[in-house]
Scaffold this motif. Structure first.
Motif, PDB file in Angstrom:
ATOM      1  N   MET A 139       7.016  89.133 -23.195  1.00 59.07           N
ATOM      2  CA  MET A 139       7.727  87.955 -23.713  1.00 59.07           C
ATOM      3  C   MET A 139       6.799  86.751 -23.702  1.00 59.07           C
ATOM      4  O   MET A 139       6.148  86.441 -22.710  1.00 59.07           O
ATOM      5  CB  MET A 139       8.942  87.649 -22.832  1.00 59.07           C
ATOM      6  CG  MET A 139       9.662  86.371 -23.241  1.00 59.07           C
ATOM      7  SD  MET A 139      10.834  85.830 -21.982  1.00 59.07           S
ATOM      8  CE  MET A 139      11.422  84.319 -22.734  1.00 59.07           C
ATOM      9  N   GLN A 140       6.712  86.042 -24.803  1.00 55.99           N
ATOM     10  CA  GLN A 140       5.968  84.798 -24.832  1.00 55.99           C
ATOM     11  C   GLN A 140       6.779  83.696 -24.169  1.00 55.99           C
ATOM     12  O   GLN A 140       7.993  83.733 -24.136  1.00 55.99           O
ATOM     13  CB  GLN A 140       5.668  84.392 -26.276  1.00 55.99           C
ATOM     14  CG  GLN A 140       4.759  85.361 -26.997  1.00 55.99           C
ATOM     15  CD  GLN A 140       4.548  84.916 -28.416  1.00 55.99           C
ATOM     16  OE1 GLN A 140       5.298  84.119 -28.953  1.00 55.99           O
ATOM     17  NE2 GLN A 140       3.506  85.444 -29.033  1.00 55.99           N
ATOM     18  N   LYS A 141       6.089  82.715 -23.620  1.00 51.92           N
ATOM     19  CA  LYS A 141       6.782  81.602 -22.961  1.00 51.92           C
ATOM     20  C   LYS A 141       7.371  80.674 -24.004  1.00 51.92           C
ATOM     21  O   LYS A 141       6.694  79.816 -24.556  1.00 51.92           O
ATOM     22  CB  LYS A 141       5.803  80.832 -22.065  1.00 51.92           C
ATOM     23  CG  LYS A 141       5.313  81.646 -20.875  1.00 51.92           C
ATOM     24  CD  LYS A 141       6.379  81.750 -19.803  1.00 51.92           C
ATOM     25  CE  LYS A 141       5.851  82.428 -18.559  1.00 51.92           C
ATOM     26  NZ  LYS A 141       6.827  82.485 -17.485  1.00 51.92           N
ATOM     27  N   ILE A 142       8.641  80.849 -24.294  1.00 53.30           N
ATOM     28  CA  ILE A 142       9.287  79.985 -25.277  1.00 53.30           C
ATOM     29  C   ILE A 142      10.052  78.863 -24.614  1.00 53.30           C
ATOM     30  O   ILE A 142      10.466  77.923 -25.257  1.00 53.30           O
ATOM     31  CB  ILE A 142      10.236  80.785 -26.172  1.00 53.30           C
ATOM     32  CG1 ILE A 142      11.345  81.430 -25.330  1.00 53.30           C
ATOM     33  CG2 ILE A 142       9.489  81.833 -26.954  1.00 53.30           C
ATOM     34  CD1 ILE A 142      12.419  82.063 -26.143  1.00 53.30           C
ATOM     35  N   LEU A 143      10.264  78.991 -23.282  1.00 51.28           N
ATOM     36  CA  LEU A 143      11.112  78.008 -22.603  1.00 51.28           C
ATOM     37  C   LEU A 143      10.335  76.788 -22.193  1.00 51.28           C
ATOM     38  O   LEU A 143      10.752  75.663 -22.395  1.00 51.28           O
ATOM     39  CB  LEU A 143      11.745  78.665 -21.377  1.00 51.28           C
ATOM     40  CG  LEU A 143      12.753  77.844 -20.605  1.00 51.28           C
ATOM     41  CD1 LEU A 143      13.936  77.501 -21.499  1.00 51.28           C
ATOM     42  CD2 LEU A 143      13.230  78.595 -19.374  1.00 51.28           C
ATOM     43  N   PHE A 144       9.159  77.001 -21.610  1.00 55.56           N
ATOM     44  CA  PHE A 144       8.376  75.883 -21.088  1.00 55.56           C
ATOM     45  C   PHE A 144       6.954  76.008 -21.605  1.00 55.56           C
ATOM     46  O   PHE A 144       6.350  77.065 -21.523  1.00 55.56           O
ATOM     47  CB  PHE A 144       8.344  75.912 -19.560  1.00 55.56           C
ATOM     48  CG  PHE A 144       9.662  76.173 -18.925  1.00 55.56           C
ATOM     49  CD1 PHE A 144      10.739  75.352 -19.188  1.00 55.56           C
ATOM     50  CD2 PHE A 144       9.839  77.238 -18.070  1.00 55.56           C
ATOM     51  CE1 PHE A 144      11.965  75.575 -18.608  1.00 55.56           C
ATOM     52  CE2 PHE A 144      11.059  77.475 -17.486  1.00 55.56           C
ATOM     53  CZ  PHE A 144      12.122  76.642 -17.755  1.00 55.56           C
ATOM     54  N   GLU A 145       6.433  74.922 -22.121  1.00 58.80           N
ATOM     55  CA  GLU A 145       5.045  74.901 -22.556  1.00 58.80           C
ATOM     56  C   GLU A 145       4.381  73.661 -21.976  1.00 58.80           C
ATOM     57  O   GLU A 145       3.995  72.739 -22.684  1.00 58.80           O
ATOM     58  CB  GLU A 145       4.967  74.882 -24.078  1.00 58.80           C
ATOM     59  CG  GLU A 145       5.596  76.112 -24.715  1.00 58.80           C
ATOM     60  CD  GLU A 145       5.645  75.982 -26.218  1.00 58.80           C
ATOM     61  OE1 GLU A 145       4.769  76.579 -26.876  1.00 58.80           O
ATOM     62  OE2 GLU A 145       6.509  75.282 -26.723  1.00 58.80           O
ATOM     63  N   PRO A 146       4.220  73.609 -20.642  1.00 55.34           N
ATOM     64  CA  PRO A 146       3.754  72.379 -20.020  1.00 55.34           C
ATOM     65  C   PRO A 146       2.357  71.977 -20.441  1.00 55.34           C
ATOM     66  O   PRO A 146       2.076  70.820 -20.673  1.00 55.34           O
ATOM     67  CB  PRO A 146       3.814  72.706 -18.519  1.00 55.34           C
ATOM     68  CG  PRO A 146       3.759  74.197 -18.445  1.00 55.34           C
ATOM     69  CD  PRO A 146       4.485  74.680 -19.650  1.00 55.34           C
ATOM     70  N   LEU A 206       8.143  68.221 -15.846  1.00 59.04           N
ATOM     71  CA  LEU A 206       9.265  67.420 -16.330  1.00 59.04           C
ATOM     72  C   LEU A 206      10.428  67.395 -15.354  1.00 59.04           C
ATOM     73  O   LEU A 206      10.888  66.329 -14.963  1.00 59.04           O
ATOM     74  CB  LEU A 206       9.736  67.939 -17.700  1.00 59.04           C
ATOM     75  CG  LEU A 206      10.757  67.053 -18.407  1.00 59.04           C
ATOM     76  CD1 LEU A 206      10.181  65.666 -18.681  1.00 59.04           C
ATOM     77  CD2 LEU A 206      11.202  67.703 -19.721  1.00 59.04           C
ATOM     78  N   PHE A 207      10.933  68.561 -14.958  1.00 66.89           N
ATOM     79  CA  PHE A 207      12.053  68.618 -14.032  1.00 66.89           C
ATOM     80  C   PHE A 207      11.765  69.634 -12.936  1.00 66.89           C
ATOM     81  O   PHE A 207      11.259  70.719 -13.204  1.00 66.89           O
ATOM     82  CB  PHE A 207      13.353  68.999 -14.741  1.00 66.89           C
ATOM     83  CG  PHE A 207      14.109  67.839 -15.300  1.00 66.89           C
ATOM     84  CD1 PHE A 207      14.865  67.022 -14.475  1.00 66.89           C
ATOM     85  CD2 PHE A 207      14.067  67.555 -16.644  1.00 66.89           C
ATOM     86  CE1 PHE A 207      15.569  65.934 -14.985  1.00 66.89           C
ATOM     87  CE2 PHE A 207      14.768  66.477 -17.170  1.00 66.89           C
ATOM     88  CZ  PHE A 207      15.516  65.669 -16.333  1.00 66.89           C
ATOM     89  N   SER A 208      12.129  69.285 -11.731  1.00 62.78           N
ATOM     90  CA  SER A 208      12.056  70.195 -10.593  1.00 62.78           C
ATOM     91  C   SER A 208      13.069  69.705  -9.574  1.00 62.78           C
ATOM     92  O   SER A 208      13.617  68.609  -9.698  1.00 62.78           O
ATOM     93  CB  SER A 208      10.657  70.188  -9.981  1.00 62.78           C
ATOM     94  OG  SER A 208      10.379  68.927  -9.388  1.00 62.78           O
ATOM     95  N   ALA A 209      13.314  70.499  -8.547  1.00 65.58           N
ATOM     96  CA  ALA A 209      14.237  70.072  -7.491  1.00 65.58           C
ATOM     97  C   ALA A 209      13.782  68.757  -6.881  1.00 65.58           C
ATOM     98  O   ALA A 209      14.596  67.881  -6.571  1.00 65.58           O
ATOM     99  CB  ALA A 209      14.343  71.158  -6.427  1.00 65.58           C
ATOM    100  N   GLU A 210      12.488  68.598  -6.697  1.00 64.69           N
ATOM    101  CA  GLU A 210      11.945  67.365  -6.125  1.00 64.69           C
ATOM    102  C   GLU A 210      12.321  66.161  -6.979  1.00 64.69           C
ATOM    103  O   GLU A 210      12.760  65.118  -6.468  1.00 64.69           O
ATOM    104  CB  GLU A 210      10.433  67.482  -6.012  1.00 64.69           C
ATOM    105  CG  GLU A 210       9.763  66.230  -5.489  1.00 64.69           C
ATOM    106  CD  GLU A 210       8.249  66.275  -5.614  1.00 64.69           C
ATOM    107  OE1 GLU A 210       7.580  65.482  -4.920  1.00 64.69           O
ATOM    108  OE2 GLU A 210       7.732  67.100  -6.408  1.00 64.69           O
ATOM    109  N   ALA A 211      12.186  66.293  -8.293  1.00 66.17           N
ATOM    110  CA  ALA A 211      12.502  65.181  -9.190  1.00 66.17           C
ATOM    111  C   ALA A 211      14.002  64.921  -9.236  1.00 66.17           C
ATOM    112  O   ALA A 211      14.445  63.770  -9.267  1.00 66.17           O
ATOM    113  CB  ALA A 211      11.968  65.488 -10.592  1.00 66.17           C
ATOM    114  N   SER A 265       4.637  62.497 -11.218  1.00 62.73           N
ATOM    115  CA  SER A 265       3.747  61.613 -11.967  1.00 62.73           C
ATOM    116  C   SER A 265       4.077  61.642 -13.457  1.00 62.73           C
ATOM    117  O   SER A 265       4.249  60.594 -14.095  1.00 62.73           O
ATOM    118  CB  SER A 265       2.291  62.031 -11.748  1.00 62.73           C
ATOM    119  OG  SER A 265       1.422  61.202 -12.491  1.00 62.73           O
ATOM    120  N   ASN A 266       4.209  62.837 -14.026  1.00 65.59           N
ATOM    121  CA  ASN A 266       4.461  62.938 -15.459  1.00 65.59           C
ATOM    122  C   ASN A 266       5.870  62.476 -15.815  1.00 65.59           C
ATOM    123  O   ASN A 266       6.086  61.842 -16.852  1.00 65.59           O
ATOM    124  CB  ASN A 266       4.265  64.378 -15.932  1.00 65.59           C
ATOM    125  CG  ASN A 266       4.328  64.486 -17.457  1.00 65.59           C
ATOM    126  OD1 ASN A 266       3.581  63.833 -18.169  1.00 65.59           O
ATOM    127  ND2 ASN A 266       5.253  65.291 -17.946  1.00 65.59           N
TER     128      ASN A 266
END
Length: 626
Positions: A1-8, A332-337, A369-370
């Motif tokens: 599967m290609q990464k279609i969800l996240f492309e950081p 972009l989003f994480s539990a920390e953020a 940061s981002n």
């Protein structure tokens, strides 16, 4: 599967490239229009103290119906948790209440999404209508994974400074609080059991609360209402269509036969097939439709023709770590953020006018940061070269406004109308956002950005690049400080530039800040399960019952009286509204409101606004109880 969800990597690189391309014309300019003086705050009809004398709030547990057989599931996650709002003088037996409402929060929201409206509804029902009602606000089970030790200690700190030291000490510096040290924010691999936190578990948790509070189905049918905000509308739709024992011949356990009506806040309640479009809008960085499309394509390519082939493939991707089990978006989003707003809420309540230092002090992980560059950027060069948010001076209250106000937060599903920035030059954000809507990598993120309002940003971080951090201290003009009945427009000092209008500002910032942290739970949801979104896409399929998704009564919503309170400046247009024909549907359009406003719009300032939410909601409840 290609990464279609996240492309950081692609997103980061593209943003930097945009900045470099525009960098040739970059020049820092701290000047611009300056907002006019604040008005004096108004006195509400009743105070928090008045409400607290009438309303009790408790955090209660119910035994689950859906047992998750996983030894790694933490003990605190083995029960269903909910906030219970009731009058202090009413019976502890909920069956004796005049009415009750079971509410489910939206995506990335905890039970405190209903902290303000729950207290106001109980207070108003008692003091204005002599009725005892209860509100039950469910915490999705994943909220059990949040370690709130540091925040709860900070909540009881004497000063904002002490609270900030506790928060940073516990979550970042190894400080022991109440005999405990923070083990770190969890990753998808740390939560294998989260794969089971889907629609079966969450819907049957709704049943668990209802059965504990009013177990008699004939009685609950007379006086209990179900509803939710945003994603909570999909949860409510699932509940109405649900059959607990999976046997359509036994009708007493069907969700629609257990409640007197349904209530939606800026959402849709109807066919279970309607859930996916709205959720894709509220969590646009998790493109469920594209994930499903790819799963279908790969299943067909490998000769898998069963109806559930794509669904099984998506579950397998989560099990194998190709997809995360929770919403965790690199950069972009994480539990920390997602946890950070609780900190700013505490500090805004304890030191509203003090200069905020937490953003400067918090360790800058790549996501933090981002995230703040993305939120707090005037244009492409500003994103790349600065000045950045920590080089501006903001009060603690202003920091809450920057994160959530609809003129400043670029994410529509976070937006609330709280007032406006004040104290220095405030300028429009550039048309870069509009330009980015056409970029193939950024468009999904940017298209969830903003509502209909012009976005603004502080301009003055200091006189020049050598003296950043020396600009004015920006504060926050609250919803009743930006105007008055005689002066409806908030402008710059010359009166020429319009920032906002009284009719667009609905929420007192202190009420919203309180909900971010108060009590044993909170407003933001650190670990939202991706399985819920995958299950929602399967809710109307023939194979759903094979996976415990017992939506056997898809048309049951038509026989349930339903009230939808839709925010004119929210996400209402993104939610598919089930056919209004042949159903008991009432729709109230909320003028001037953003996506989070229906739960927080002030109920006790008639000098500025008519009460659009609580009065309509109470009218609906008492006209449909039996």
């Amino acid at each position: 599967m290609q990464k279609i969800l996240f492309e950081p990597g692609a997103r980061w690189g593209l943003l930097v490239c945009v900045g470099l391309l525009l960098g040739g014309c970059f020049g820092y300019d701290p000047t611009g229009p300056v907002p006019e003086a604040k008005k004096s705050q108004m006195t509400p009809l009743w105070s928090d103290a008045d409400v607290d004398r009438v309303v009790s709030v408790s955090y209660e547990s119910a035994a689950p119906i859906h047992q998750i057989d996983d030894a790694s599931l933490p003990e605190q996650c083995r029960t269903v948790k909910f906030l219970r709002f009731k009058t202090r003088t009413s019976s502890h037996n909920a069956a004796e209440a005049d009415a009750a409402v079971l509410l489910v929060p939206g995506v990335l929201e905890g039970a405190n999404a209903f902290e303000y409206i729950g207290r106001q509804l109980v207070y108003m029902a008692k003091t204005q209508r002599n009725k005892d009602i209860e509100i039950w606000a469910m915490d999705r089970r994943s909220n059990c994974l949040e370690d709130l030790t540091g925040f709860q200690a900070a909540e009881h700190a004497a000063t904002a400074g002490e609270a900030e030291d506790l928060i940073l000490g516990y979550y970042y510096e190894g400080l022991e609080v109440n005999g405990k040290r923070f083990p770190g924010f969890l990753k998808s691999k740390d939560m294998p059991f989260l794969l089971e936190f889907g629609m079966q578990q969450s819907t049957e948790d709704m049943y668990a609360i209802l059965q504990q509070m009013i177990p008699d189905p004939a009685l609950s049918k007379q006086k209990v209402f179900v509803g939710g905000h945003s994603l909570g509308g999909a949860h409510s739709s699932m509940f109405l269509a649900w059959d607990l024992d999976g046997d359509p011949a036994t009708t007493q356990d069907q969700g629609a036969n257990l409640v007197a009506g349904a209530i939606g806040f800026d959402t849709s309640i109807g066919s279970v097939l309607d859930g996916l479009p709205g959720m894709s809008s509220t969590v646009a960085m998790v493109d469920v439709a594209s994930i499903e499309k790819q799963a279908v394509a790969e299943s067909i390519a490998e000769g898998e023709t069963d109806d559930d082939a794509a669904y099984k493939r998506m579950i397998g991707w989560m099990r194998n770590g190709i997809l995360p089990k929770n919403v965790d978006i690199p950069l972009l989003f994480s539990a920390e953020a997602i946890a950070l707003p609780e900190a700013v809420g505490i500090l805004a309540s304890k030191g509203p006018d003090q200069e905020s230092t937490i953003i400067a002090r918090v360790p800058k992980s790549p996501v933090i940061s981002n995230l703040f560059r993305f939120f707090h950027t005037r244009n492409g060069p500003n994103y790349t070269f600065g000045p950045h948010i920590e080089q501006f001076r903001y009060t603690n209250e202003a920091m809450v406004g920057l994160m959530f106000d609809d003129h400043f937060s670029i994410l529509a599903f976070l937006q609330t109308s709280l007032g406006h920035l004040h104290g220095g030059a405030v300028v429009p954000k550039s048309p870069l956002i509009s330009f980015a809507r056409n970029l193939p990598v950024l468009k999904d993120i940017v298209n969830m950005a903003s509502g209909p309002l012009q976005q603004h940003i502080a301009a003055d971080a200091g006189p020049d690049f050598k003296h950043l951090g020396q600009g004015p201290l920006y504060s926050w003009a609250k919803m009743d400080e930006i105007g008055s009945p005689d002066d409806l427009v908030y402008t710059d000092e010359t009166g020429e530039y319009e920032y906002t209008r009284v009719e667009e500002e609905m929420v007192r910032l202190e009420d919203f800040a309180r909900a971010l942290y108060i009590g044993p739970t909170n407003l933001t949801e650190w670990y939202f399960p991706l399985r819920i979104l995958i299950d929602a896409s399967a809710g109307g399929t023939g194979y759903a019952p094979e996976y415990g998704i017992n939506t056997l009564n898809p048309d049951s919503f038509r026989k349930i009286p339903t009230l939808l309170l839709l925010a004119k400046g929210g996400l209402s247009e993104a939610f598919a509204q089930s056919n209004s024909d042949n159903r008991l549907l009432e729709v109230v359009w909320l003028e001037g409101q953003a996506h989070l406003d229906p739960m927080f719009a002030t109920a006790n300032l008639p000098q500025l606004h008519d009460n659009q939410v609580e009065n309509n909601l109470l009218d609906f409840i008492f006209s449909n109880t039996r």
